[in-house]
Design a protein around this motif. Structure first.
Motif, PDB file in Angstrom:
ATOM      1  N   ALA A 104       0.831  -1.211   0.000  1.00  0.00           N
ATOM      2  CA  ALA A 104       0.000   0.000   0.000  1.00  0.00           C
ATOM      3  C   ALA A 104       0.867   1.263   0.000  1.00  0.00           C
ATOM      4  CB  ALA A 104      -0.914  -0.007   1.214  1.00  0.00           C
ATOM      5  N   ASN A 105       2.058   1.160   0.554  1.00  0.00           N
ATOM      6  CA  ASN A 105       2.923   2.340   0.646  1.00  0.00           C
ATOM      7  C   ASN A 105       4.087   2.307  -0.347  1.00  0.00           C
ATOM      8  OD1 ASN A 105       1.999   4.082   3.058  1.00  0.00           O
ATOM      9  ND2 ASN A 105       1.819   1.974   3.790  1.00  0.00           N
ATOM     10  N   LYS A 106       4.039   1.364  -1.272  1.00  0.00           N
ATOM     11  CA  LYS A 106       5.087   1.231  -2.302  1.00  0.00           C
ATOM     12  C   LYS A 106       6.499   1.096  -1.696  1.00  0.00           C
ATOM     13  CE  LYS A 106       2.749   3.555  -6.136  1.00  0.00           C
ATOM     14  NZ  LYS A 106       1.473   3.906  -5.528  1.00  0.00           N
ATOM     15  N   ILE A 107       6.577   0.344  -0.624  1.00  0.00           N
ATOM     16  CA  ILE A 107       7.896   0.078  -0.031  1.00  0.00           C
ATOM     17  C   ILE A 107       8.416  -1.217  -0.651  1.00  0.00           C
ATOM     18  CG2 ILE A 107       9.142  -0.391   2.140  1.00  0.00           C
ATOM     19  CD1 ILE A 107       7.918   2.472   1.919  1.00  0.00           C
ATOM     20  N   PRO A 108       9.608  -1.181  -1.268  1.00  0.00           N
ATOM     21  CA  PRO A 108      10.035  -2.329  -2.083  1.00  0.00           C
ATOM     22  C   PRO A 108      10.656  -3.501  -1.326  1.00  0.00           C
ATOM     23  CG  PRO A 108      11.636  -0.539  -2.253  1.00  0.00           C
ATOM     24  CD  PRO A 108      10.525  -0.030  -1.382  1.00  0.00           C
ATOM     25  N   VAL A 109      11.131  -3.262  -0.099  1.00  0.00           N
ATOM     26  CA  VAL A 109      11.894  -4.315   0.595  1.00  0.00           C
ATOM     27  C   VAL A 109      11.334  -4.522   2.006  1.00  0.00           C
ATOM     28  CG1 VAL A 109      14.193  -5.084   1.334  1.00  0.00           C
ATOM     29  CG2 VAL A 109      13.989  -3.558  -0.647  1.00  0.00           C
ATOM     30  N   MET A 110      11.091  -5.786   2.347  1.00  0.00           N
ATOM     31  CA  MET A 110      10.642  -6.100   3.717  1.00  0.00           C
ATOM     32  C   MET A 110      11.784  -6.685   4.536  1.00  0.00           C
ATOM     33  SD  MET A 110       7.388  -8.331   5.029  1.00  0.00           S
ATOM     34  CE  MET A 110       7.406  -9.223   6.588  1.00  0.00           C
ATOM     35  N   ARG A 111      11.962  -6.158   5.727  1.00  0.00           N
ATOM     36  CA  ARG A 111      12.943  -6.715   6.658  1.00  0.00           C
ATOM     37  C   ARG A 111      12.227  -7.642   7.628  1.00  0.00           C
ATOM     38  NH1 ARG A 111      15.918  -4.671  11.155  1.00  0.00           N
ATOM     39  NH2 ARG A 111      15.075  -6.622  11.984  1.00  0.00           N
ATOM     40  N   GLY A 112      12.993  -8.507   8.268  1.00  0.00           N
ATOM     41  CA  GLY A 112      12.444  -9.392   9.281  1.00  0.00           C
ATOM     42  C   GLY A 112      13.446 -10.494   9.553  1.00  0.00           C
ATOM     43  N   GLY A 113      13.807 -10.655  10.827  1.00  0.00           N
ATOM     44  CA  GLY A 113      14.802 -11.667  11.174  1.00  0.00           C
ATOM     45  C   GLY A 113      14.151 -13.017  11.431  1.00  0.00           C
ATOM     46  N   VAL A 114      14.764 -14.064  10.894  1.00  0.00           N
ATOM     47  CA  VAL A 114      14.328 -15.419  11.236  1.00  0.00           C
ATOM     48  C   VAL A 114      15.394 -16.105  12.097  1.00  0.00           C
ATOM     49  CG1 VAL A 114      12.838 -15.671   9.225  1.00  0.00           C
ATOM     50  CG2 VAL A 114      15.222 -16.423   9.070  1.00  0.00           C
ATOM     51  N   TYR A 115      16.589 -15.575  12.042  1.00  0.00           N
ATOM     52  CA  TYR A 115      17.656 -15.969  12.971  1.00  0.00           C
ATOM     53  C   TYR A 115      18.013 -14.715  13.747  1.00  0.00           C
ATOM     54  CZ  TYR A 115      18.167 -20.253  10.244  1.00  0.00           C
ATOM     55  OH  TYR A 115      17.939 -21.444   9.605  1.00  0.00           O
TER      56      TYR A 115
ATOM     57  N   LEU B 124      12.134 -17.858  13.927  1.00  0.00           N
ATOM     58  CA  LEU B 124      11.433 -19.052  13.421  1.00  0.00           C
ATOM     59  C   LEU B 124      12.296 -19.872  12.473  1.00  0.00           C
ATOM     60  CD1 LEU B 124       7.863 -17.576  12.660  1.00  0.00           C
ATOM     61  CD2 LEU B 124       8.611 -18.829  14.694  1.00  0.00           C
ATOM     62  N   GLY B 125      13.494 -19.396  12.169  1.00  0.00           N
ATOM     63  CA  GLY B 125      14.393 -20.171  11.307  1.00  0.00           C
ATOM     64  C   GLY B 125      13.852 -20.344   9.895  1.00  0.00           C
ATOM     65  N   MET B 126      14.261 -21.439   9.271  1.00  0.00           N
ATOM     66  CA  MET B 126      13.922 -21.658   7.851  1.00  0.00           C
ATOM     67  C   MET B 126      12.418 -21.780   7.603  1.00  0.00           C
ATOM     68  SD  MET B 126      16.389 -21.312   5.876  1.00  0.00           S
ATOM     69  CE  MET B 126      15.622 -21.874   4.374  1.00  0.00           C
ATOM     70  N   ASP B 127      11.684 -22.352   8.545  1.00  0.00           N
ATOM     71  CA  ASP B 127      10.224 -22.470   8.343  1.00  0.00           C
ATOM     72  C   ASP B 127       9.624 -21.084   8.177  1.00  0.00           C
ATOM     73  OD1 ASP B 127      10.488 -25.152   8.615  1.00  0.00           O
ATOM     74  OD2 ASP B 127       9.786 -25.238  10.703  1.00  0.00           O
ATOM     75  N   GLY B 128      10.047 -20.162   9.020  1.00  0.00           N
ATOM     76  CA  GLY B 128       9.551 -18.786   8.935  1.00  0.00           C
ATOM     77  C   GLY B 128       9.996 -18.118   7.646  1.00  0.00           C
ATOM     78  N   LEU B 129      11.223 -18.383   7.258  1.00  0.00           N
ATOM     79  CA  LEU B 129      11.753 -17.731   6.050  1.00  0.00           C
ATOM     80  C   LEU B 129      10.979 -18.170   4.804  1.00  0.00           C
ATOM     81  CD1 LEU B 129      13.784 -15.859   4.700  1.00  0.00           C
ATOM     82  CD2 LEU B 129      15.433 -17.751   4.642  1.00  0.00           C
ATOM     83  N   LYS B 130      10.602 -19.436   4.759  1.00  0.00           N
ATOM     84  CA  LYS B 130       9.889 -19.929   3.571  1.00  0.00           C
ATOM     85  C   LYS B 130       8.519 -19.261   3.433  1.00  0.00           C
ATOM     86  CE  LYS B 130      12.475 -24.160   3.212  1.00  0.00           C
ATOM     87  NZ  LYS B 130      12.596 -25.567   3.493  1.00  0.00           N
ATOM     88  N   VAL B 131       7.833 -19.045   4.540  1.00  0.00           N
ATOM     89  CA  VAL B 131       6.525 -18.372   4.491  1.00  0.00           C
ATOM     90  C   VAL B 131       6.735 -16.893   4.144  1.00  0.00           C
ATOM     91  CG1 VAL B 131       4.395 -17.910   5.757  1.00  0.00           C
ATOM     92  CG2 VAL B 131       5.714 -19.966   6.270  1.00  0.00           C
ATOM     93  N   PHE B 132       7.721 -16.293   4.741  1.00  0.00           N
ATOM     94  CA  PHE B 132       8.135 -14.905   4.465  1.00  0.00           C
ATOM     95  C   PHE B 132       8.348 -14.751   2.950  1.00  0.00           C
ATOM     96  CE2 PHE B 132      11.861 -11.823   5.912  1.00  0.00           C
ATOM     97  CZ  PHE B 132      11.208 -10.749   5.330  1.00  0.00           C
ATOM     98  N   TYR B 133       9.096 -15.682   2.397  1.00  0.00           N
ATOM     99  CA  TYR B 133       9.432 -15.652   0.964  1.00  0.00           C
ATOM    100  C   TYR B 133       8.177 -15.768   0.100  1.00  0.00           C
ATOM    101  CZ  TYR B 133      11.302 -17.385  -3.473  1.00  0.00           C
ATOM    102  OH  TYR B 133      11.593 -17.557  -4.798  1.00  0.00           O
ATOM    103  N   ARG B 134       7.312 -16.717   0.446  1.00  0.00           N
ATOM    104  CA  ARG B 134       6.121 -16.973  -0.375  1.00  0.00           C
ATOM    105  C   ARG B 134       5.261 -15.721  -0.483  1.00  0.00           C
ATOM    106  NH1 ARG B 134       1.582 -19.391   1.362  1.00  0.00           N
ATOM    107  NH2 ARG B 134       2.587 -20.378   3.155  1.00  0.00           N
ATOM    108  N   HIS B 135       5.001 -15.091   0.640  1.00  0.00           N
ATOM    109  CA  HIS B 135       4.118 -13.917   0.616  1.00  0.00           C
ATOM    110  C   HIS B 135       4.788 -12.718  -0.058  1.00  0.00           C
ATOM    111  CE1 HIS B 135       0.715 -15.591   2.692  1.00  0.00           C
ATOM    112  NE2 HIS B 135       1.568 -16.209   3.498  1.00  0.00           N
ATOM    113  N   CYS B 136       6.068 -12.557   0.153  1.00  0.00           N
ATOM    114  CA  CYS B 136       6.758 -11.427  -0.492  1.00  0.00           C
ATOM    115  C   CYS B 136       6.817 -11.629  -2.006  1.00  0.00           C
ATOM    116  CB  CYS B 136       8.168 -11.268   0.084  1.00  0.00           C
ATOM    117  SG  CYS B 136       8.130 -10.482   1.688  1.00  0.00           S
ATOM    118  N   ARG B 137       7.121 -12.848  -2.429  1.00  0.00           N
ATOM    119  CA  ARG B 137       7.221 -13.104  -3.866  1.00  0.00           C
ATOM    120  C   ARG B 137       5.882 -12.851  -4.568  1.00  0.00           C
ATOM    121  NH1 ARG B 137      11.362 -12.137  -3.794  1.00  0.00           N
ATOM    122  NH2 ARG B 137      13.262 -13.146  -4.447  1.00  0.00           N
ATOM    123  N   GLU B 138       4.810 -13.287  -3.921  1.00  0.00           N
ATOM    124  CA  GLU B 138       3.474 -13.088  -4.506  1.00  0.00           C
ATOM    125  C   GLU B 138       3.199 -11.622  -4.777  1.00  0.00           C
ATOM    126  OE1 GLU B 138       1.245 -16.871  -2.406  1.00  0.00           O
ATOM    127  OE2 GLU B 138       0.505 -14.856  -1.965  1.00  0.00           O
TER     128      GLU B 138
END
Ligand code: PEP
Ligand code: MN
Length: 339
Positions: free
Chosen positions: A119-130, A142-156
């Motif tokens: 909504a705000n045209k921000i191109p990059v999302m931050r968030g630590g999984v480690y 959340l480690g790799m499990d969290g990263l995979k969900v993070f990736y899926r929603h960002c890629r979409e």
């Protein structure tokens, strides 16, 4: 001294160059990156560099007296632009905002943040999984499990991902899910990790150490570059000082100095830089005027419920106001730079 090699230099030409170099300085380190081939030599300075500059296969030669060489502005006056995929870049011609929670906590949180960013045209999302935490009993990600969900929603939604890598062993498993590898303040001088990230063909955001000096930060960046990766973004995230009124002291000076000493882009992290929510906007705005190429901000739908760093995290409304102030200030800076 940095010797830039011609792309098509033959092995024989390289050998005779190294032989010649041996007579003048103590050895040379060969560096091959995505963008060029170099030899970095350290040693005597009082000789005529033309004796090397005239050799076959040499494109250019530069004396660089700084302890850091390839990241220095002494040989590369043009500021570097780091491409993040096809439609995002960080460098002198833009102001890049990265935002998101300190830690990735849940799918719901990811979805809500992605929506806010789109909504705000921000191109990059931050968030630590480690997460590097002072206490071993705090939430560590959340480690790799969290990263995979993070990736899926960002890629979409076409959002790029920046997340922290803490160990050499994590690089490979994270690689497919990351657009920018973040090296945190605590790992700013983890030279094995820096060496390994030099072998990766994705950008690295390198944070300044908690008590790290500017030359130390630049030498850490040199580790990454000299191992083959030129895509480095420097990050001022506050240093530890005697002042106890806030978590860290965002070193605004460092932004100006880093921009002067290095051709690499510089990002400010006002969230960790001051560590107190109500002041984050002020120091973020100051960072623009100091010359930052962007900011990385901690943002959460409900900061008071965040698993980590809630005290310095903006809610969506606060963040939205700040994004527009920052972009206005960036435009103003561009105008002022014309004076
Ligand atoms: C972070 O970005 O959440 C983080 C841990 O930052 P730093 O390494 O600067 O403390
Ligand atoms: Mn944090």
């Amino acid at each position: 001294m940095i010797i830039q090699l011609e792309h098509q230099i033959s092995e024989d030409e390289k050998k005779s160059l190294l032989r010649e170099l041996d007579k003048l300085v103590k050895g040379g380190t060969e560096v091959s990156t995505q963008f060029g081939n170099y030899i970095v030599a350290i040693g005597r300075s009082g000789f005529d560099i033309r004796s090397i500059g005239n050799l076959q296969g040499v494109k250019d030669i530069h004396r660089v007296s700084d302890p850091y060489k390839l990241v220095s502005k002494k040989w590369k006056l043009d500021e570097s632009t780091i491409k993040i995929g096809n439609n995002c870049s960080i460098g002198p011609d833009s102001f890049t905002i990265m935002a998101g929670p300190c830690s990735i906590e849940s799918e719901e949180q990811i979805k809500s943040t992605v929506q806010h960013l789109v909504a705000n045209k921000i191109p990059v999302m931050r968030g630590g999984v480690y997460k590097p935490r002072s206490s071993p009993y705090s939430f560590r990600g959340l480690g790799m499990d969290g990263l995979k969900v993070f990736y899926r929603h960002c890629r979409e939604q076409g959002i790029k991902i920046i997340t922290e890598v803490m160990m050499v062993e994590q690089i490979e498993e994270m690689y497919d899910y990351v657009d920018i590898f973040q090296v945190g303040a605590r790992n700013s001088q983890n030279f094995n990790l820096l060496d390994a990230l030099g072998g990766v063909d994705k950008p690295v955001l390198l944070k300044r150490g908690i008590s790290g000096t500017i030359p130390e930060l630049l030498q850490s960046a040199e580790y990454i570059f000299s191992n083959g990766n030129e895509n480095i973004i420097l990050c001022e995230r506050g240093i530890r000082t005697f002042e106890k009124s806030y978590r860290n002291t965002l070193d605004i000076n460092a932004i100006a100095v880093l921009k002067d000493r290095s051709h690499l882009p510089v990002i400010s992290d006002p969230s960790h830089g001051i560590g107190v929510r109500k002041y984050v906007d002020k120091v973020a705005m100051a960072s623009v005027m100091a010359g930052a190429d962007g900011v990385i901000l901690e943002v959460h739908e409900k900061p008071e419920k965040a698993f980590s760093d809630g005290q310095q995290t903006l809610d969506y409304l606060q963040a939205e106001k700040l994004y527009s102030k920052l972009m206005k200030l960036y435009k103003l800076r561009e105008d002022l730079d014309q004076l």
